[in-house]
Design a protein around this motif. Structure first.
Motif, PDB file in Angstrom:
ATOM      1  N   LEU A  97       0.795  -1.232   0.000  1.00  0.00           N
ATOM      2  CA  LEU A  97       0.000   0.000   0.000  1.00  0.00           C
ATOM      3  C   LEU A  97       0.829   1.284   0.000  1.00  0.00           C
ATOM      4  O   LEU A  97       0.559   2.185  -0.804  1.00  0.00           O
ATOM      5  CB  LEU A  97      -0.960   0.002   1.193  1.00  0.00           C
ATOM      6  CG  LEU A  97      -2.228  -0.836   1.049  1.00  0.00           C
ATOM      7  CD1 LEU A  97      -2.995  -0.854   2.369  1.00  0.00           C
ATOM      8  CD2 LEU A  97      -3.116  -0.287  -0.056  1.00  0.00           C
ATOM      9  N   PRO A  98       1.821   1.452   0.886  1.00  0.00           N
ATOM     10  CA  PRO A  98       2.519   2.737   0.922  1.00  0.00           C
ATOM     11  C   PRO A  98       3.137   3.134  -0.415  1.00  0.00           C
ATOM     12  O   PRO A  98       2.980   4.273  -0.872  1.00  0.00           O
ATOM     13  CB  PRO A  98       3.592   2.514   2.001  1.00  0.00           C
ATOM     14  CG  PRO A  98       3.006   1.482   2.902  1.00  0.00           C
ATOM     15  CD  PRO A  98       2.274   0.546   1.970  1.00  0.00           C
ATOM     16  N   GLY A  99       3.821   2.203  -1.060  1.00  0.00           N
ATOM     17  CA  GLY A  99       4.433   2.529  -2.340  1.00  0.00           C
ATOM     18  C   GLY A  99       3.412   2.831  -3.414  1.00  0.00           C
ATOM     19  O   GLY A  99       3.577   3.766  -4.214  1.00  0.00           O
ATOM     20  N   LEU A 100       2.343   2.059  -3.435  1.00  0.00           N
ATOM     21  CA  LEU A 100       1.297   2.267  -4.442  1.00  0.00           C
ATOM     22  C   LEU A 100       0.635   3.625  -4.264  1.00  0.00           C
ATOM     23  O   LEU A 100       0.418   4.361  -5.245  1.00  0.00           O
ATOM     24  CB  LEU A 100       0.276   1.144  -4.328  1.00  0.00           C
ATOM     25  CG  LEU A 100      -0.886   1.135  -5.309  1.00  0.00           C
ATOM     26  CD1 LEU A 100      -1.283  -0.302  -5.653  1.00  0.00           C
ATOM     27  CD2 LEU A 100      -2.110   1.856  -4.747  1.00  0.00           C
ATOM     28  N   LEU A 101       0.327   3.994  -3.020  1.00  0.00           N
ATOM     29  CA  LEU A 101      -0.315   5.288  -2.763  1.00  0.00           C
ATOM     30  C   LEU A 101       0.605   6.433  -3.153  1.00  0.00           C
ATOM     31  O   LEU A 101       0.160   7.460  -3.689  1.00  0.00           O
ATOM     32  CB  LEU A 101      -0.697   5.393  -1.292  1.00  0.00           C
ATOM     33  CG  LEU A 101      -1.766   4.415  -0.803  1.00  0.00           C
ATOM     34  CD1 LEU A 101      -1.946   4.534   0.710  1.00  0.00           C
ATOM     35  CD2 LEU A 101      -3.098   4.644  -1.514  1.00  0.00           C
ATOM     36  N   SER A 102       1.890   6.287  -2.875  1.00  0.00           N
ATOM     37  CA  SER A 102       2.849   7.325  -3.247  1.00  0.00           C
ATOM     38  C   SER A 102       2.969   7.465  -4.761  1.00  0.00           C
ATOM     39  O   SER A 102       2.961   8.573  -5.306  1.00  0.00           O
ATOM     40  CB  SER A 102       4.217   6.997  -2.634  1.00  0.00           C
ATOM     41  OG  SER A 102       5.173   7.967  -2.994  1.00  0.00           O
ATOM     42  N   THR A 103       3.044   6.340  -5.454  1.00  0.00           N
ATOM     43  CA  THR A 103       3.173   6.370  -6.917  1.00  0.00           C
ATOM     44  C   THR A 103       1.950   6.979  -7.574  1.00  0.00           C
ATOM     45  O   THR A 103       2.049   7.611  -8.633  1.00  0.00           O
ATOM     46  CB  THR A 103       3.409   4.946  -7.437  1.00  0.00           C
ATOM     47  OG1 THR A 103       4.624   4.439  -6.892  1.00  0.00           O
ATOM     48  CG2 THR A 103       3.506   4.925  -8.960  1.00  0.00           C
ATOM     49  N   ARG A 104       0.784   6.819  -6.974  1.00  0.00           N
ATOM     50  CA  ARG A 104      -0.437   7.404  -7.557  1.00  0.00           C
ATOM     51  C   ARG A 104      -0.292   8.909  -7.749  1.00  0.00           C
ATOM     52  O   ARG A 104      -0.803   9.468  -8.722  1.00  0.00           O
ATOM     53  CB  ARG A 104      -1.651   7.102  -6.682  1.00  0.00           C
ATOM     54  CG  ARG A 104      -2.989   7.553  -7.282  1.00  0.00           C
ATOM     55  CD  ARG A 104      -4.165   7.094  -6.432  1.00  0.00           C
ATOM     56  NE  ARG A 104      -5.453   7.416  -7.043  1.00  0.00           N
ATOM     57  CZ  ARG A 104      -6.172   8.502  -6.754  1.00  0.00           C
ATOM     58  NH1 ARG A 104      -5.716   9.373  -5.851  1.00  0.00           N
ATOM     59  NH2 ARG A 104      -7.327   8.718  -7.352  1.00  0.00           N
ATOM     60  N   SER A 105       0.401   9.582  -6.846  1.00  0.00           N
ATOM     61  CA  SER A 105       0.644  11.016  -7.020  1.00  0.00           C
ATOM     62  C   SER A 105       1.483  11.280  -8.271  1.00  0.00           C
ATOM     63  O   SER A 105       1.189  12.182  -9.058  1.00  0.00           O
ATOM     64  CB  SER A 105       1.357  11.597  -5.795  1.00  0.00           C
ATOM     65  OG  SER A 105       0.485  11.736  -4.696  1.00  0.00           O
ATOM     66  N   PHE A 106       2.531  10.483  -8.483  1.00  0.00           N
ATOM     67  CA  PHE A 106       3.404  10.662  -9.639  1.00  0.00           C
ATOM     68  C   PHE A 106       2.687  10.330 -10.945  1.00  0.00           C
ATOM     69  O   PHE A 106       3.069  10.813 -12.009  1.00  0.00           O
ATOM     70  CB  PHE A 106       4.657   9.791  -9.493  1.00  0.00           C
ATOM     71  CG  PHE A 106       5.586  10.241  -8.411  1.00  0.00           C
ATOM     72  CD1 PHE A 106       6.438  11.313  -8.607  1.00  0.00           C
ATOM     73  CD2 PHE A 106       5.603   9.606  -7.185  1.00  0.00           C
ATOM     74  CE1 PHE A 106       7.305  11.739  -7.603  1.00  0.00           C
ATOM     75  CE2 PHE A 106       6.452  10.009  -6.175  1.00  0.00           C
ATOM     76  CZ  PHE A 106       7.305  11.089  -6.384  1.00  0.00           C
TER      77      PHE A 106
END
Length: 311
Positions: free
Chosen positions: A72-81
């Motif tokens: 989850l943390p990486g996926l949520l962060s990548t969504r911004s990019f």
């Protein structure tokens, strides 16, 4: 409506299977999609699909074991990019918000969008989500930590307008079409009443998709799966290993099949396989389930299944 199996393994990834994650592509005209669990490397698996993180609008979490949430943390962060700026709903057990906020605080992560949390109580049949087209009900399962299954119900959709019949009746395309499509009768200038039921095809029945977290057999499995068009059920172990399965809060292939049969589901897809089974073993696991439920299949990573509408 399509369902993608991004990870079909239990506990830890191996060379053939990633850990748990499932994506549900909503039907047209929706362009958005939902995610159920996000084990480690879920965002890597998404790169092998046409799904875009910017179109993800809701994440449902079944429980807080690492093989279901470490991605989850990486996926949520990548969504911004990836251009995701719209709010994202996070639905799951209590503690989900604390987990995400703690990771982001320690790592200094910020997002370009808002997270909206819905933490579920340990109750059965609670409404987890609803909009004009879908409702999602959550119920507790039997596992080693609080765990949920989700029943996604698509509302019935109005039938298409019978354009040829409308033309014969002298109804021109425009606002009146919209009223009839909504089920409203209209009155023509000469006083003739056009009844919506006479100029629309039968409504399209909604589909039901049941996605379960980890569980041993229990009554709520049947409640959630009753009459489902598609049941996604874990099958961590093969037939004959029920004692070991229950010890760790899991099910076997035949228990998944029995649940599908008793619930009157149309199709069963098994997932969450123990690392002891390689893809070459999946045919055997399917055959075990098919002795009780013929429409059973074993998912592999990146399997995509079309969820057919009942006629």
């Amino acid at each position: 409506m399509q369902i993608w199996f991004l990870g079909t393994g239990a506990g830890r990834p191996n060379k053939q299977r990633n850990v748990s994650s499932i994506a549900l592509q909503l039907p047209e005209p929706c362009s958005n999609w939902w995610l159920f669990d996000a084990g480690e490397a879920t965002q890597h698996q998404l790169m092998n699909t046409p799904l875009k993180l910017s179109k993800l609008d809701t994440i449902f979490v079944t429980h807080l074991h690492g093989d279901h949430i470490y991605g989850l943390p990486g996926l949520l962060s990548t969504r911004s990019f990836d251009g995701g700026v719209t709010p994202l709903r996070m639905i799951g057990p209590r503690g989900l918000r604390r987990y995400i906020e703690t990771v982001f605080e320690i790592s200094g992560t910020t997002l370009d969008y808002e997270l909206e949390y819905v933490e579920l109580g340990e109750a059965d049949g609670q409404l987890a989500y609803e909009d004009e087209r879908f409702s999602v009900v959550a119920s507790t399962l039997i596992h080693r930590v609080p765990c949920f299954g989700y029943r996604v119900v698509e509302h019935d959709q109005p039938g298409r307008l019978l354009a040829d019949k409308l033309k014969q009746l002298g109804v021109a395309p425009g606002p009146q079409y919209g009223l009839l499509k909504q089920g409203q009768d209209i009155t023509m200038q000469d006083g003739t009443v056009i009844y919506a039921n006479d100029v629309t095809a039968p409504s399209l029945p909604g589909r039901v998709v049941t996605i379960l977290g980890d569980t041993t057999p229990c009554a709520n499995v049947l409640e959630l799966a009753m009459g489902a068009d598609l049941l996604v059920h874990e099958a961590t172990f093969a037939a004959g290993m029920e004692e070991k399965a229950h010890l760790f809060g899991h099910s076997t292939t035949v228990e998944a099949a029995k649940a599908a049969a008793e619930a009157g589901a149309r199709k069963l897809v098994m997932t969450h396989f123990s690392g002891r089974y390689h893809n070459e073993n999946l045919l055997q696991l399917e055959e075990e389930a098919q002795t009780l439920f013929g429409a059973a299949t074993a998912a592999t990573d990146l399997t995509c299944i079309e969820i057919e509408r009942r006629t």
